[in-house]
Design an enzyme around this catalytic site. Structure first.
Site, PDB file in Angstrom:
ATOM      1  N   HIS A 292     102.557 -10.398  61.755  1.00 49.91           N
ATOM      2  CA  HIS A 292     101.427 -10.362  62.673  1.00 49.91           C
ATOM      3  C   HIS A 292     101.757 -11.307  63.834  1.00 49.91           C
ATOM      4  CE1 HIS A 292      97.845  -8.735  60.086  1.00 49.91           C
ATOM      5  NE2 HIS A 292      98.905  -7.951  60.032  1.00 49.91           N
TER       6      HIS A 292
ATOM      7  N   GLU B  82     100.365 -13.843  65.461  1.00 53.04           N
ATOM      8  CA  GLU B  82     100.235 -15.299  65.370  1.00 53.04           C
ATOM      9  C   GLU B  82     101.307 -15.883  64.453  1.00 53.04           C
ATOM     10  OE1 GLU B  82      98.024 -12.925  64.827  1.00 53.04           O
ATOM     11  OE2 GLU B  82      95.964 -13.584  65.138  1.00 53.04           O
TER      12      GLU B  82
ATOM     13  N   SER C 142      91.123 -11.592  67.054  1.00 52.02           N
ATOM     14  CA  SER C 142      90.670 -12.499  66.004  1.00 52.02           C
ATOM     15  C   SER C 142      91.662 -12.533  64.834  1.00 52.02           C
ATOM     16  CB  SER C 142      89.298 -12.021  65.526  1.00 52.02           C
ATOM     17  OG  SER C 142      88.764 -12.882  64.558  1.00 52.02           O
TER      18      SER C 142
ATOM     19  N   CYS D 232      93.575 -12.540  61.380  1.00 53.41           N
ATOM     20  CA  CYS D 232      93.337 -12.053  60.006  1.00 53.41           C
ATOM     21  C   CYS D 232      93.456 -13.212  59.023  1.00 53.41           C
ATOM     22  CB  CYS D 232      94.361 -10.973  59.660  1.00 53.41           C
ATOM     23  SG  CYS D 232      95.974 -11.653  59.181  1.00 53.41           S
TER      24      CYS D 232
ATOM     25  N   CYS E 297      96.957 -14.960  59.147  1.00 51.04           N
ATOM     26  CA  CYS E 297      97.197 -15.750  60.361  1.00 51.04           C
ATOM     27  C   CYS E 297      96.241 -16.939  60.434  1.00 51.04           C
ATOM     28  CB  CYS E 297      97.094 -14.859  61.590  1.00 51.04           C
ATOM     29  SG  CYS E 297      98.406 -13.601  61.624  1.00 51.04           S
TER      30      CYS E 297
END
Lengths: 155, 155
Positions: A59, A61, A84, A86, A89
């Site tokens: 992901h 981030e 936003s 998950c 992250c």
């Protein structure tokens, strides 16, 4: 640092959006992130790589943190992300004890901002139209891929 | 599947311990993980790579998930780890919706088992002496590296 979007935050979010756009051009999931200092100096960037590399932990981030290397100044840094964060992250942000998180939008997906807030991270919601439009278009066009990325049953 | 350690769980934990021992031989942090099915069939393994690659997100469980590739059967799988999962790895487990987590030990470090439990993951504590001894020795010998790995201030 104020709890509102600063010029530095905007600079980091722009870098995160550029990463999301890069991933979209590659046929990937359009989510990007950037890590930097309070004045907006970018230290590392990353974007989702699920499609590009088959890594389900890639992901934006988490990839961005991967690219930042070994350092001990995490609490002083800001992590900007187009969407936003998950559970994974958010958990990575808590592990690294990053103090400030700039969130492009949480209209298309609300991650674990509750976990971040409970651990004392400062959350700045940018509510950025570019992020909202890019994500909404992607979810509409690729519902199955999106469901896979957030660990949901088949769309 | 029972909420106690099964033969399949033991097989996965043995694979996780072998990964931790491999990392230790490489001069790395001795934490390992294995993902598999209820009967103990190993689908993927991984170990901490902070020292080996400089990737601070390369905790054993997250690396193990990376190696498992894109799949949709996560809820049916078991993730075994030699040490209680940190915030990031607990978050990754929640994101992937893995249903069963076998934890070698949580005496040397208690991760975010509370997050996992709150999300309905089944946690099986093996309380394994091999895991406890390996981790205790490492923390005693490398307090600074261990502090870095769990995001704590300098040891």
């Amino acid at each position: 640092m104020p709890d509102t979007l600063t010029e530095g935050d905007r600079h980091l979010l722009d870098a995160a959006i550029a990463q999301a756009e890069k991933s979209r051009r590659e046929g990937g999931i359009p989510i990007g992130a950037a890590l930097g200092t309070g004045d907006g100096t970018v230290l590392a960037v990353g974007h989702n790589l699920r499609v590009q590399t088959g890594d389900t932990t890639a992901h934006a981030e988490t990839v961005c943190l991967r690219h930042a290397g070994r350092r001990r100044d995490w609490p002083a840094l800001t992590l900007a992300t187009t969407l936003s964060p998950c559970a994974m992250c958010a958990g990575a942000t808590v592990l690294h004890q990053i103090g400030r998180v700039v969130i492009g939008e949480h209209q298309n997906y609300l991650g674990r901002e509750d976990w971040l807030a409970a651990e004392g991270a400062r959350l700045i919601l940018a509510d950025d139209e570019r992020c909202k439009i890019m994500m909404a278009e992607f979810i509409l066009q690729h519902p199955e891929l999106w469901a896979e990325d957030i660990g949901e049953p088949h769309a």
